[in-house]
Design a protein around this motif. Structure first.
Motif, mmCIF file in Angstrom:
data_model
loop_
_atom_site.group_PDB
_atom_site.id
_atom_site.type_symbol
_atom_site.label_atom_id
_atom_site.label_comp_id
_atom_site.label_asym_id
_atom_site.label_seq_id
_atom_site.Cartn_x
_atom_site.Cartn_y
_atom_site.Cartn_z
ATOM 1 N N GLU B 57 -0.333 0.065 -0.861
ATOM 2 C CA GLU B 57 -0.173 -1.002 0.142
ATOM 3 C C GLU B 57 0.967 -1.939 -0.244
ATOM 4 O O GLU B 57 1.738 -2.385 0.589
ATOM 5 C CB GLU B 57 -1.450 -1.853 0.214
ATOM 6 C CG GLU B 57 -2.651 -1.160 0.786
ATOM 7 C CD GLU B 57 -3.911 -1.756 0.169
ATOM 8 O OE1 GLU B 57 -4.130 -1.539 -1.044
ATOM 9 O OE2 GLU B 57 -4.663 -2.436 0.870
ATOM 10 N N CYS B 86 -2.703 3.324 10.867
ATOM 11 C CA CYS B 86 -2.335 2.150 10.065
ATOM 12 C C CYS B 86 -0.921 2.334 9.502
ATOM 13 O O CYS B 86 -0.621 3.340 8.862
ATOM 14 C CB CYS B 86 -3.333 1.991 8.915
ATOM 15 S SG CYS B 86 -2.791 0.863 7.626
ATOM 16 N N TYR B 88 0.643 0.943 7.121
ATOM 17 C CA TYR B 88 0.770 1.027 5.661
ATOM 18 C C TYR B 88 0.752 2.505 5.256
ATOM 19 O O TYR B 88 1.515 2.945 4.401
ATOM 20 C CB TYR B 88 -0.417 0.352 4.973
ATOM 21 C CG TYR B 88 -0.344 -1.162 4.842
ATOM 22 C CD1 TYR B 88 0.855 -1.844 4.967
ATOM 23 C CD2 TYR B 88 -1.493 -1.892 4.542
ATOM 24 C CE1 TYR B 88 0.900 -3.227 4.825
ATOM 25 C CE2 TYR B 88 -1.452 -3.275 4.397
ATOM 26 C CZ TYR B 88 -0.259 -3.936 4.543
ATOM 27 O OH TYR B 88 -0.219 -5.292 4.391
ATOM 28 N N CYS B 121 -12.628 -0.414 4.354
ATOM 29 C CA CYS B 121 -11.672 0.148 5.288
ATOM 30 C C CYS B 121 -11.718 1.677 5.201
ATOM 31 O O CYS B 121 -11.389 2.247 4.163
ATOM 32 C CB CYS B 121 -10.271 -0.336 4.988
ATOM 33 S SG CYS B 121 -9.055 0.558 5.936
ATOM 34 N N THR B 123 -9.849 3.748 6.549
ATOM 35 C CA THR B 123 -8.527 4.361 6.466
ATOM 36 C C THR B 123 -8.219 4.827 5.045
ATOM 37 O O THR B 123 -7.566 5.843 4.833
ATOM 38 C CB THR B 123 -7.473 3.339 6.933
ATOM 39 O OG1 THR B 123 -7.811 2.948 8.258
ATOM 40 C CG2 THR B 123 -6.084 3.914 6.926
ATOM 41 N N PHE B 124 -8.737 4.086 4.054
ATOM 42 C CA PHE B 124 -8.472 4.434 2.664
ATOM 43 C C PHE B 124 -8.861 5.878 2.345
ATOM 44 O O PHE B 124 -8.157 6.588 1.630
ATOM 45 C CB PHE B 124 -9.263 3.514 1.721
ATOM 46 C CG PHE B 124 -8.765 2.103 1.660
ATOM 47 C CD1 PHE B 124 -7.566 1.748 2.247
ATOM 48 C CD2 PHE B 124 -9.494 1.133 1.001
ATOM 49 C CE1 PHE B 124 -7.104 0.440 2.185
ATOM 50 C CE2 PHE B 124 -9.044 -0.170 0.926
ATOM 51 C CZ PHE B 124 -7.851 -0.516 1.519
ATOM 52 N N TRP B 127 -6.384 8.215 3.829
ATOM 53 C CA TRP B 127 -5.107 8.016 3.147
ATOM 54 C C TRP B 127 -5.094 8.795 1.825
ATOM 55 O O TRP B 127 -4.161 9.539 1.533
ATOM 56 C CB TRP B 127 -4.934 6.516 2.897
ATOM 57 C CG TRP B 127 -3.589 6.035 2.499
ATOM 58 C CD1 TRP B 127 -2.524 6.768 2.079
ATOM 59 C CD2 TRP B 127 -3.169 4.668 2.491
ATOM 60 N NE1 TRP B 127 -1.468 5.958 1.814
ATOM 61 C CE2 TRP B 127 -1.830 4.658 2.052
ATOM 62 C CE3 TRP B 127 -3.775 3.459 2.805
ATOM 63 C CZ2 TRP B 127 -1.091 3.469 1.925
ATOM 64 C CZ3 TRP B 127 -3.045 2.286 2.667
ATOM 65 C CH2 TRP B 127 -1.720 2.301 2.235
ATOM 66 N N SER B 363 -2.520 -1.784 14.287
ATOM 67 C CA SER B 363 -2.989 -0.528 13.710
ATOM 68 C C SER B 363 -4.057 -0.704 12.638
ATOM 69 O O SER B 363 -4.403 0.233 11.951
ATOM 70 C CB SER B 363 -1.801 0.250 13.143
ATOM 71 O OG SER B 363 -1.219 -0.480 12.092
ATOM 72 N N CYS B 364 -4.578 -1.920 12.500
ATOM 73 C CA CYS B 364 -5.606 -2.119 11.475
ATOM 74 C C CYS B 364 -6.960 -2.381 12.113
ATOM 75 O O CYS B 364 -7.241 -3.469 12.573
ATOM 76 C CB CYS B 364 -5.228 -3.282 10.560
ATOM 77 S SG CYS B 364 -6.578 -3.754 9.461
ATOM 78 N N ASN B 365 -7.775 -1.350 12.123
ATOM 79 C CA ASN B 365 -9.086 -1.512 12.737
ATOM 80 C C ASN B 365 -9.997 -2.362 11.882
ATOM 81 O O ASN B 365 -10.892 -3.036 12.377
ATOM 82 C CB ASN B 365 -9.742 -0.150 12.936
ATOM 83 C CG ASN B 365 -8.987 0.654 13.960
ATOM 84 O OD1 ASN B 365 -8.380 0.078 14.846
ATOM 85 N ND2 ASN B 365 -8.998 1.960 13.822
ATOM 86 N N SER B 366 -9.770 -2.319 10.603
ATOM 87 C CA SER B 366 -10.657 -3.012 9.691
ATOM 88 C C SER B 366 -10.653 -4.513 9.974
ATOM 89 O O SER B 366 -11.690 -5.159 9.981
ATOM 90 C CB SER B 366 -10.197 -2.733 8.275
ATOM 91 O OG SER B 366 -11.141 -3.175 7.382
ATOM 92 N N LEU B 393 1.791 -4.691 10.868
ATOM 93 C CA LEU B 393 1.984 -4.916 9.444
ATOM 94 C C LEU B 393 3.429 -4.671 9.032
ATOM 95 O O LEU B 393 4.158 -5.583 8.690
ATOM 96 C CB LEU B 393 1.085 -3.961 8.641
ATOM 97 C CG LEU B 393 -0.418 -4.036 8.881
ATOM 98 C CD1 LEU B 393 -1.077 -2.753 8.421
ATOM 99 C CD2 LEU B 393 -0.979 -5.233 8.144
HETATM 100 S S1 SF4 Z 1 -7.537 -2.638 5.983
HETATM 101 FE FE1 SF4 Z 1 -6.174 -2.324 7.735
HETATM 102 S S2 SF4 Z 1 -4.148 -2.497 6.878
HETATM 103 FE FE2 SF4 Z 1 -5.529 -2.162 5.169
HETATM 104 S S3 SF4 Z 1 -5.481 0.056 4.918
HETATM 105 FE FE3 SF4 Z 1 -7.215 -0.434 6.236
HETATM 106 S S4 SF4 Z 1 -6.348 -0.165 8.287
HETATM 107 FE FE4 SF4 Z 1 -4.621 -0.325 6.906
#
Ligand code: SF4
Lengths: 432, 429
Positions: B57, B86, B88, B121, B123-124, B127, B363-366, B393
């Motif tokens: 990040e 996202c 990032y 999150c 997304t991690f 990712w 793009s950040c759902n969190s 972001l």
């Molecule tokens: S919290 Fe939001 S910005 Fe951070 S990795 Fe998750 S989706 Fe991406």
């Protein structure tokens, strides 16, 4: 007399509202925004002052005795005077362009042709401003421009002068003429001339010529002091206004809607570039707002795009959609996708009116989502902005409001285009 | 103002040096490297194994501020990643595709381990799946339960400690060849807590009027060391001490916020901000605030890497693994909506802010899920107006300056209007 002015510098038109010390609206003015907001602001301010003088004159005349007829005639004839003097300026400016080296060889022929064009427009002018005459636009540029094209084409053909040269000279000149702002003296003269013309034509009016002239003179001599001016709209940042004289459109639309309809709690404003959902309290103070983000889907511009796509005028969209027998479901409010969907539906043989009705609904669905994000719709609801003039859009909106929020008072005013400027004027009043 | 003219304080210069040193360490080829995330990272634990900490990040942010993220995102999109992912992630994927060059110009080594201490999150997970695909290296995952009740429970803590003991530590031992020494961890945690005290002191100074600091735009610098590779180090302690002295100096002189373009004028608005900043137009964004005289007195973003002020959490050397567990559980993104509402509303009251501004990230759902509800709730609790702007972001395509400015201006004027209607003393027209 102390006055308070609000100016709303929109992306296509600039509006002004002039208010007196009792917060009564005396005059409104509108002009096309051009590329120059300074000029647009000055012109529409002047127009609002003219409107104010008409109001004051009307008050002086009182009612009865054919005063209404006199007023109406004065207004028409004043517009004619205004048109003629702008036409005159246009002609002079065109003449000046003839000195350009590239026109050297045909200067006299061009001058003759231009002269003929302008004489003809001049002759037609009274008819353009005759009672009940239908004008497609009130802006000089539009009226003079379309007449110029027509006539110049014919004259060019007849006299063997290229239409392109005439057009070229016109194009350069109209920009200069548009940047001119009439002084108060010029306006006064136009008003007095307008009155003489009107008095000549009139029958059934009991006001004597001398009285009318004296009354108008008095109104003209009254100084309309600009006590405070507030600017709003997208062009506000480009104005030579000090910061304290600038208010955001959101606040101005909120307050303006409140001034028009004091019971307003929710305002929807659909402008060319953005859609705003605004919540105001009982004093017209904004408590919440949401706007479309990043793209113009669902804004006025979307309708413009659809009109272009269908090769029809923007103002034809609503009336055609009103003929729909059913509403075609359009899924996309994205401008580009909607174009594709539209072509697709047409190709499938669907009815144009039905598709348009569907497009209007799609826009309003988008507006509903912005409204709900701003906190929903509460009684009373006021719809402002250019799209409020589109009957089909209004229809769809009414339906959606009823479906989602039940029976509410929905306010739509003929003057809704002035909402932002009105709010600006109210802020100007409050600032002092 | 040119880039060189940016006003940098001593602590900023020190931080810059620290970051540069960490990148040099990562790219030196002499140490083992772990990729991990900011929220709930296990920096002290990694240090116990002499493993350097690389944070994707932070790389994305660095690249955004250097105006490089745009191309990287496009690159990732070309390879098939959707527009809605996202950014990032896409900046990271794009960076790898473009040679995986670190900000110091040297190539990043392949990580020796991917440490996924996932907090709040989803997304991690995806990712790191992508990274694992790329590097084919060991991946260790610490499952951190979502704090659905708002508070970490004993069960949650035990579950994490168990994983630390049975999964994470053994894996790190194997990768590093170093035996885990709990006393070493205790020592690091002691240092963490020391720096954390100063961090909280700093955060609370914005209760002053005028606030000597900005806790969003400035805050992202202040939080840097504690949330990245420096928690548990002497450097972090030094950094926060220096920062504290600087801020104390401003307080003594009665100074307000310092911005990259110099001293801010009169403090006219005090805001609490929710959501990450926009990094690609960071200066421009900040400028919109300081030109209006707006100071951010508290923000949620300065708590993504750990919440220290709200329930007074500190790393605890006496309960090392438990405190790591509590730390992971307590980061901002792992909190439920009611807690976030409470946190923000309390900030507004305690810091005497004029309202809540949400910067919603496309793009950040969190962060974004439920943000409007959150705004309404906070408005209800505090009676202060909220507002909503939308940016991204690290994707430069999603910052519409005119649009953002328009909304901010409206918001500031809305606050003015409210103040006047409320009869509070103000000179603003
Ligand atoms: S919290 Fe939001 S910005 Fe951070 S990795 Fe998750 S989706 Fe991406």
């Amino acid at each position: 007399m102390r006055t308070f002015i609000g100016i709303d510098l929109g992306s296509t038109t600039t509006k002004a509202v002039l208010m007196d010390e009792n917060q009564a609206v005396l005059g409104r003015g509108i002009t096309n925004s051009r590329s120059n907001y300074d000029v647009a602001a000055a012109v529409c301010k002047q127009e609002a002052k003219i409107g104010a003088r008409f109001t004051l004159f009307k008050n002086a005349l009182g009612s009865g005795g054919g005063a209404e007829i006199l007023l109406e005639d004065l207004e028409r004839n004043f517009r004619l005077e205004q048109f003629l003097s702008e036409l005159n300026q246009l002609e002079q400016t065109c003449e000046n362009y003839l000195d350009h080296p590239r026109f050297k060889d045909m200067k006299s022929a061009l001058r003759e042709a231009l002269g003929a064009v302008f004489r003809q427009i001049e002759t037609e002018a009274p008819a353009i401003y005759a009672p009940e005459a239908d004008r497609k636009s009130d802006f000089f540029r539009d009226i003079a421009g379309s007449r110029f094209m027509d006539i110049a084409e014919r004259i060019g053909r007849e006299s063997g002068i290229s239409f392109e040269s005439l057009l070229n000279i016109y194009d350069k000149s109209i920009i200069d003429v548009e940047s001119l702002v009439h002084s108060d003296e010029v306006v006064s003269r136009q008003l007095m001339n307008g009155l003489s013309r009107a008095l000549k034509e009139l029958e059934g009016v009991e006001v004597s010529e001398a009285d009318a002239q004296a009354a108008l003179k008095k109104v003209i001599d009254l100084e309309l002091e600009e006590t405070y001016v507030v600017g709003t709209g997208y062009g506000r940042v480009r104005l030579p206004f000090p910061k304290e004289h600038i208010r955001s459109e959101i606040l101005c639309h909120g307050l303006g809607a409140h001034m028009m309809f004091p019971g307003t709690r929710t305002v929807l404003d659909i402008g060319g570039q953005d859609t705003k959902g605004i919540q105001v309290d009982e004093n017209g103070i904004v408590v919440n707002f949401q706007m479309n983000d990043r793209c113009a889907a669902g804004c006025g511009r979307y309708l413009g795009y659809i009109a272009d796509e269908m090769k029809i005028g923007l103002h034809e969209l609503g009336p055609i959609a009103m003929k729909a027998t059913k509403t075609t479901r359009i899924n996309s409010t994205c401008t580009v996708f909607a174009g594709a969907e539209l072509r697709d539906r047409l190709a499938l043989g669907e009815n144009r009116a039905d598709i348009l009705a569907g497009l209007h609904r799609a826009i309003m669905l988008r507006a509903m989502s912005i409204l709900s994000r701003s906190g929903g719709v509460t009684d009373q609801f006021t719809f402002t902005g250019g799209v409020a003039k589109n009957e089909s859009a209004v229809n769809e909106l009414r339906k959606l409001i009823r479906e989602n929020y039940g029976e509410l008072t929905i306010n739509i005013s003929d003057e809704s285009i002035y909402t932002g400027a009105l709010g600006g004027a109210a802020f100007a009043y409050r600032a002092v | 103002m040119s880039q060189q003219d940016v006003i940098k304080s001593r602590s900023m210069l020190l931080q810059k040096e620290m970051i540069a040193r960490n990148y040099d360490k990562i790219t030196s080829g002499e140490v083992k490297v772990s990729s991990t995330f900011v929220p709930g990272n296990l920096n002290e634990l990694l240090m116990c194994f002499d493993i350097a900490n690389n944070l994707p990040e932070i790389n994305a942010i660095q690249n955004a501020m250097r105006k490089k993220s745009g191309e990287m995102i496009m690159e990732a999109e070309r390879s098939g990643h959707s527009e809605d992912v996202c950014t990032y992630v896409k900046a990271d994927i794009g960076m790898m595709a473009k040679g995986n060059i670190a900000p110091n110009g040297k190539p990043f080594p392949d990580p020796d381990v991917l440490l996924l201490s996932y907090t709040g999150c989803f997304t991690f997970l995806k990712w790191f799946e992508l990274l694992r695909e790329q590097y084919k290296c060991p991946t260790v995952m610490l499952q951190v339960p979502y704090s659905a009740d708002g508070q970490p429970t004993k069960n949650h803590r035990d579950y994490i400690v168990k994983q630390l003991k049975e999964e994470v530590i053994p894996t790190l031992e194997k990768i590093s060849g170093i035996k885990f020494d709990i006393d070493r961890l205790r020592e690091y945690l002691r240092k963490s807590a020391k720096a954390e005290d100063d961090l909280v002191w700093m955060l609370e100074q914005s209760k002053r009027k005028p606030s000597p600091i900005d806790c969003y735009f400035g805050g992202v610098y202040y939080m840097g060391p504690i949330f990245t590779a420096f928690r548990g180090t002497d450097e972090a302690i030094t950094y926060y001490q220096m920062l504290r002295e600087e801020i104390q100096e401003r307080i003594d002189k009665g100074l307000g916020v310092q911005t990259p373009e110099g001293e801010m004028g009169e403090e006219k608005y005090r805001l609490v901000v929710e959501g990450p900043p926009n990094w690609t137009s960071f200066r421009e964004f900040w400028k919109m605030f300081h030109e209006a005289g707006a100071v951010v007195v508290a923000s949620s973003y300065t708590k993504v890497g750990g919440v220290y002020d709200y329930d007074n959490f500190r790393h605890d050397p006496d309960h090392p693994l438990e405190s790591l567990a509590d730390y992971c559980l307590g980061v901002y993104t792992n909190r439920n909506l009611p807690t976030r509402v409470d946190m923000l509303a309390r900030n507004i009251k305690e810091y005497e802010a004029d309202g809540l501004l949400i910067n919603s990230i496309k793009s950040c759902n969190s962060f974004s899920a439920g943000q409007l509800v959150l705004m309404r709730e906070v408005e209800k609790l505090t009676g202060k107006p909220g507002a909503f702007v939308e940016t991204d972001l690290v994707d430069p395509r999603y910052f519409s300056a005119a649009n953002v400015k328009n909304r901010l201006e409206s918001y500031f004027q809305m606050i003015d209007q409210k103040r006047r209607a409320g009869g509070s003393a103000t000179t603003l027209a």
